[in-house]
Scaffold this motif. Structure first.
Motif, PDB file in Angstrom:
ATOM      1  N   LEU A  78       0.946  -1.126   0.101  1.00 47.03           N
ATOM      2  CA  LEU A  78      -0.037   0.030  -0.098  1.00 47.03           C
ATOM      3  C   LEU A  78       0.885   1.198  -0.019  1.00 47.03           C
ATOM      4  N   ASP A  81       1.933   1.669  -3.181  1.00 46.82           N
ATOM      5  CA  ASP A  81       0.799   2.216  -4.302  1.00 46.82           C
ATOM      6  C   ASP A  81       0.499   3.587  -3.879  1.00 46.82           C
ATOM      7  N   VAL A  82       0.504   4.300  -2.967  1.00 49.07           N
ATOM      8  CA  VAL A  82       0.006   5.617  -2.537  1.00 49.07           C
ATOM      9  C   VAL A  82       1.381   6.382  -2.993  1.00 49.07           C
ATOM     10  N   ASP A  86      -1.668   6.204  -9.169  1.00 51.92           N
ATOM     11  CA  ASP A  86      -3.107   5.590  -9.455  1.00 51.92           C
ATOM     12  C   ASP A  86      -4.049   5.421  -8.154  1.00 51.92           C
ATOM     13  N   ASN A  87      -3.262   5.548  -6.775  1.00 56.28           N
ATOM     14  CA  ASN A  87      -3.909   5.226  -5.414  1.00 56.28           C
ATOM     15  C   ASN A  87      -3.937   6.439  -4.878  1.00 56.28           C
ATOM     16  N   MET A 316      -8.621   1.231   4.106  1.00 58.09           N
ATOM     17  CA  MET A 316      -9.245   0.967   2.636  1.00 58.09           C
ATOM     18  C   MET A 316     -10.701   0.834   2.783  1.00 58.09           C
ATOM     19  N   LYS A 331      -9.244   6.525   0.208  1.00 59.34           N
ATOM     20  CA  LYS A 331      -8.411   6.066  -0.982  1.00 59.34           C
ATOM     21  C   LYS A 331      -9.422   6.037  -2.052  1.00 59.34           C
ATOM     22  N   ILE A 333      -9.240   5.928  -6.916  1.00 58.48           N
ATOM     23  CA  ILE A 333      -8.078   5.733  -8.280  1.00 58.48           C
ATOM     24  C   ILE A 333      -8.289   7.077  -8.782  1.00 58.48           C
ATOM     25  N   TRP A 351     -14.764   0.680  -7.891  1.00 57.56           N
ATOM     26  CA  TRP A 351     -14.522   2.082  -7.353  1.00 57.56           C
ATOM     27  C   TRP A 351     -16.066   2.888  -7.860  1.00 57.56           C
ATOM     28  N   GLN A 362     -12.806   4.020  -3.418  1.00 56.18           N
ATOM     29  CA  GLN A 362     -12.640   2.639  -3.697  1.00 56.18           C
ATOM     30  C   GLN A 362     -13.672   1.630  -3.144  1.00 56.18           C
ATOM     31  N   TRP A 450      -4.644  -2.713  -8.604  1.00 51.77           N
ATOM     32  CA  TRP A 450      -4.540  -1.400  -7.608  1.00 51.77           C
ATOM     33  C   TRP A 450      -5.067  -1.893  -6.339  1.00 51.77           C
ATOM     34  N   GLY A 451      -3.907  -1.331  -5.274  1.00 50.97           N
ATOM     35  CA  GLY A 451      -4.191  -1.566  -4.023  1.00 50.97           C
ATOM     36  C   GLY A 451      -3.350  -2.759  -3.576  1.00 50.97           C
TER      37      GLY A 451
END
Length: 524
Positions: A78, A81-82, A86-87, A316, A331, A333, A351, A362, A450-451
Motif C-alpha cells: 500500500l 501504491d500511494v 493511481d492510488n 481501505m 482512497k 483511483i 470504484w 474505492q 490496484w491496491g
C-alpha cells in the motif's frame, strides 16, 4: 545502539525465532535425513516458519511508532501504491501513509518510528530468521521432502526480502547494476557478527536469483502433496511467482515468461470473474478471501490475530474504516486510470465515480466481517501471472502469444476486450500514451492490481516519470510540485537507510553510504 540485524534471534515466537527454536536448529545435525532428531528439528523449523509468516501481517513489531501503518507485506504494498500515480489519498486523516504519499519520510531516518526503520528492520528480521533455517541445508543430497519444503520456503523468504529491500533502498536494477544496494547476509547472525557493507545491485539481485532458484527446486519436490494446502506458505507456485517478479524487475524476459507460464500450466488456480452486480454485497470476495480459487499466496486472518485498526482494511474499507478515518483519508483511483476501462468492464464496480463525498472512491477492499475486523490478506493472484507472461512474451517479440495471455485474463472482466496492439514503446511519463501492446498490458496491471501489488514497483522498473494533477483527483497536498516526479533517474523514490544501521555496523559509513536525503546527491 546495536546494529538492527544483531538482535533479531532472541524474541517472541510471533516475530522471530524463539531462543529454544534457534538452539534446536543450531544443534541438530544437518546431514542426516531421518530419525528422531531430524523430526524434532523439522518441527522446530516449522514453528520458526510460522513465526516468520505471522510477522508478515502482524502490526507493531517492526517499528517504535506509527504502528498503525506498519502491518507487514500489505502495508508495504500500500505504501508503494500511494507513492505512485493511481492510488489517491483524498486527505491526510490521521497521517497514516500520507507521509509516504507526500514523499516526506526520507529526513526521518534517525527515528525508529518511520518507514525507513520499519522496512529495514522487517526485511532483515525475515532474512536473519531464514538464514537460521537455511543453515540446515547440506552439500549432500537431501531426500526428506519435509526438510526440502522447509528449506525451499526459507530460500523464498530470503529472496523476497532482498527484493523488497532493493525496491525501497536502491535505484532500480536495470541501468544501475553497479549502484549501491543493501548489505547481504546469507549465514546465521549473532550479536558478534560483523556488519556487512552495502553490496551492489548486481550482487543483491544475483543473491535473489540463487535463492529463488533454490526455492523453486526444493519446493518442486512437494508439488501435489498435502504440504501445499496452506496458501499462507511459500509453495512451489508462489516461488515461481516470486521468480517471475524478480525476473520482471531485472528484465530477464525468458525467466519471467517461463516462471509465470509454468504457474498457469499447473492448473491449480483459476481466474475469478468480477461479478459487478454483487461484488460489494458479497463480502467474501477474492480480494479478502485467501481461499479463493485465484489466490496463490496470502494470510488467513483469524479473530485473535486481527490487527483491528492497524490493518489493510482499516485504511481501505469505505464503510467501516472509522479509526483510520475513511471519511478523513479515503482512497480512490486516478480518474484517468479509471477511464482506461470500457463501460462494459465489470471491474468498474471496484470504484464509485459518483460517490457524493469522494468521486472514484474505492470499493475493492472491505472487511469480510467488521464485527471481528476480519479480512484475509492477498499477496499474489493467478491474474498477475497472466500479466507477467503477457509482458515478458511481448518483450521477447512474441506479440501473438502476449495478446493471448492478456486477452484471456481481461476478457473475464470485459467480454468485448480484444487487444491486437503490437510493440513495446512506453511514454516518458505514465500519462503519455503510445498505443503499444506493452502499454496495454501495463494499463491492465494498473487496474487489476490496484491496491495490491505496489504501483511504484512498476513505475521504477519501467523508468517512467509521472505527474499528479487536481483533475486526476489529487489533493493539493499531494501534487508534489516541488519534486522531480518526471525524472526516473532521481533519488526521490529511494529511501534513506535508518541511522540505527550506521550506529551498529562498522562497515557502513553514514556519510559515504547513506542515500541522498534530497532528490539528488548533495541536495538537502
Amino acid at each position: 545502539m546495536k546494529n538492527i540485524f544483531k538482535y533479531l534471534i532472541a524474541g517472541t515466537a510471533v516475530v522471530t525465532l524463539t531462543t529454544a527454536c534457534s538452539d534446536q536448529l543450531e544443534t541438530s545435525p544437518t546431514t542426516s535425513v531421518s530419525g528422531t532428531t531430524m523430526t524434532q528439528s523439522n518441527d522446530a523449523a516449522m514453528i520458526a516458519l510460522n513465526g516468520i509468516y505471522r510477522s508478515m501481517y502482524t502490526s507493531g513489531w517492526s517499528t517504535t511508532g506509527n504502528t498503525h501503518q506498519c502491518f507487514g507485506i500489505s502495508a508495504y504494498n500500500l505504501c508503494a501504491d500511494v507513492m505512485g500515480d493511481d492510488n489517491i489519498m483524498a486527505a491526510q486523516g490521521s497521517g497514516w501513509f500520507w507521509f509516504d504519499a507526500s514523499y516526506n519520510v526520507k529526513a526521518r531516518y534517525t527515528s525508529g518510528a518511520w518507514r525507513s526503520y520499519d522496512l529495514w528492520y522487517a526485511g532483515y528480521t525475515w532474512i536473519a530468521n531464514a538464514n537460521y533455517l537455511i543453515a540446515m541445508d547440506s552439500e549432500e543430497e537431501i531426500t526428506d521432502v519435509d526438510r526440502l519444503y522447509i528449506l525451499g520456503q526459507a530460500y523464498g523468504v530470503r529472496a523476497y526480502s532482498y527484493w523488497m529491500l532493493a525496491q525501497y533502498f536502491a535505484r532500480t536494477y536495470k541501468g544501475h547494476e553497479s549502484d549501491p544496494c543493501v548489505p547481504i547476509y546469507n549465514e546465521p547472525t549473532t550479536a558478534k557478527t560483523t556488519g556487512q557493507p552495502r553490496a551492489t545491485n548486481q550482487e543483491v539481485y544475483d543473491q535473489m536469483k540463487k535463492d529463488i532458484a533454490k526455492a523453486v527446486e526444493y519446493l518442486s519436490k512437494s508439488l501435489n502433496t498435502s504440504l501445499e494446502k496452506d496458501k499462507s506458505f511459500i509453495t512451489y507456485p508462489v516461488a515461481l511467482g516470486l521468480q517471475a517478479r524478480i525476473a520482471l524487475t531485472m528484465e530477464d524476459w525468458e525467466t519471467a515468461a517461463k516462471a509465470a507460464e509454468t504457474v498457469i500450466s499447473l492448473g491449480q488456480f483459476t481466474i475469478q470473474p468480477v461479478e459487478a452486480a454483487n461484488f460489494k454485497a458479497n463480502k467474501q470476495n477474492f480480494i479478502n478471501n485467501y481461499s479463493a480459487g485465484n489466490v496463490m499466496w496470502g494470510a488467513n486472518i483469524i479473530a485473535d490475530q486481527s490487527g483491528i485498526y492497524a490493518s489493510l482494511y482499516a485504511h481501505m474499507d469505505a464503510v467501516a474504516a472509522m479509526y483510520a478515518g475513511y471519511d478523513r483519508a479515503p482512497k480512490k483511483i486516478n480518474s484517468e486510470t479509471y477511464a482506461l476501462m470500457s463501460e462494459s468492464d465489470s471491474r468498474r464496480c471496484w470504484w464509485n465515480p459518483n460517490d457524493e463525498n469522494n468521486h472514484y472512491q474505492q470499493e475493492k477492499f472491505h472487511f469480510s466481517d467488521i464485527q471481528t475486523y476480519l479480512g484475509d490478506y492477498v499477496w499474489m493472484r493467478i491474474e498477475e501471472m497472466y500479466l507477467i507472461a503477457a509482458e515478458a512474451e511481448c518483450m521477447k517479440g512474441n506479440d501473438a502469444v502476449a495478446q493471448q495471455y492478456l486477452n484471456t485474463m481481461v476478457q473475464t472482466r470485459d467480454a468485448s476486450y480484444n487487444c491486437t496492439k503490437t510493440g513495446t514503446e512506453m511514454g516518458k511519463l505514465t500519462s503519455d500514451r503510445t498505443g503499444s501492446l506493452r502499454e496495454a498490458i501495463i494499463d491492465q496491471r494498473r487496474i487489476e492490481l490496484w491496491g495490491e501489488y505496489g504501483r511504484l514497483y512498476d513505475i521504477r522498473r519501467l523508468r517512467q516519470g509521472f505527474v499528479r494533477t487536481s483533475a486526476q483527483g489529487w489533493p493539493n497536498g499531494l501534487l508534489l510540485t516541488n519534486k522531480p516526479t518526471d525524472d526516473p533517474e532521481c533519488y526521490m523514490w529511494v529511501l534513506t537507510i535508518p541511522q540505527a544501521e550506521f550506529d551498529g555496523n562498522q562497515n557502513m559509513d553514514e556519510v559515504a553510504d547513506q542515500n541522498p536525503t534530497g532528490n539528488y546527491p548533495g541536495e538537502k
